[in-house]
Design a protein around this motif. Structure first.
Motif: not given
Length: 265
Positions: A90-103, A144-151
């Motif tokens: 890869a030359d590009t990363l997409v890191v996707q996760f829900p934000l749980w307890w600030f991490g 890299a692009l970080v995608i995060t969902t949060a409440g």
């Protein structure tokens, strides 16, 4: 682009699942190559142990040294080696996760723990013997692009929000993991109020994602300082003439605390 999409969410029918599906579809539609690591679907093991390195459990385990030897000798466990192959491709990363307890979820932290081993992503030296990190390293040249969902609401993760500014909250990942190993990171994408989303509200969120992915090849990276660009002394402290009188995480950004620096290799 050659994109590795890393997802850490246990439910494919969730908002995160919809974001992943739309993201992969959009990237392919735009002509990019895509590979995926869906950590929950893979039943990824997040725990570092001696078996990762073919290490004799009767002997004391020094993780850094054992991982470096195993990487150099091609003895890393098959699951780690497979993820490293994806990263190398890869030359590009997409890191996707829900934000749980600030991490990030533990399964994703464990992916970084086990895959970014010494000798592969860090622990390397440059031509002049300097340690390659913070803007340099085994993953230098990737983005890299970080995608995060949060409440939380968007304002709550803003500059004066009670939860802290999103880029500060994600600093250990953006700066301490990705930038440390040489990956240039673009501003993260936040999907706020995620626990209150319904499928009826997905189109607007998916449209925002599509726009970010279309622009990803040309989106400017966050202006983090290079360790060997002249901004830090041998004590690894920012030079006093840069961002004078200021403290905090922003001083490590050239776009908020002084002139840009370039790597010295």
């Amino acid at each position: 682009m050659k994109v590795l999409w890393i997802l850490a969410h246990p439910e494919p029918r969730s908002l995160n699942g919809a974001l992943r599906d739309e993201g992969l579809h959009t990237l392919k539609e735009l002509g990019h190559e895509v590979r995926e690591s869906d950590l929950y679907a893979m039943r990824w093991n997040p725990v570092v142990d001696a078996a990762d390195f073919g290490h004799d459990p009767a002997r004391r385990l020094v993780v850094g040294a054992a991982s470096e030897r195993a990487h150099a000798q091609g003895r890393l466990s098959d699951d780690i080696a497979a993820e490293q192959d994806k990263l190398a491709w890869a030359d590009t990363l997409v890191v996707q996760f829900p934000l749980w307890w600030f991490g990030m979820p533990a399964i994703l932290k464990g992916w970084f723990d086990r895959v970014l081993v010494q000798g592969f992503a860090f622990g390397l030296t440059g031509e002049r013997g300097q340690v390659r990190r913070y803007g340099d390293g085994g993953l230098a040249g990737k983005r890299a692009l970080v995608i995060t969902t949060a409440g939380a609401r968007r304002s709550g993760l803003g500059p004066r929000g009670v939860h802290g500014d999103l880029e500060d909250v994600l600093f250990p990942l953006l700066h301490g993991t990705l930038w440390y190993t040489g990956v240039a990171v673009v501003p993260p994408l936040l999907i706020p109020s995620a626990d209150r989303h319904t499928p009826a509200g997905h189109p607007a969120v998916l449209a925002e994602l599509r726009e970010r992915l279309r622009d990803l090849p040309t989106t400017p990276a966050i202006g983090y300082r290079h360790e060997h660009g002249g901004d830090y002394g041998t004590d690894l402290v920012l030079a006093p003439h840069l961002a004078p009188g200021r403290h905090g995480l922003d001083v490590h950004r050239t776009d908020r605390g002084g002139p840009p620096t370039s790597p010295s290799r």
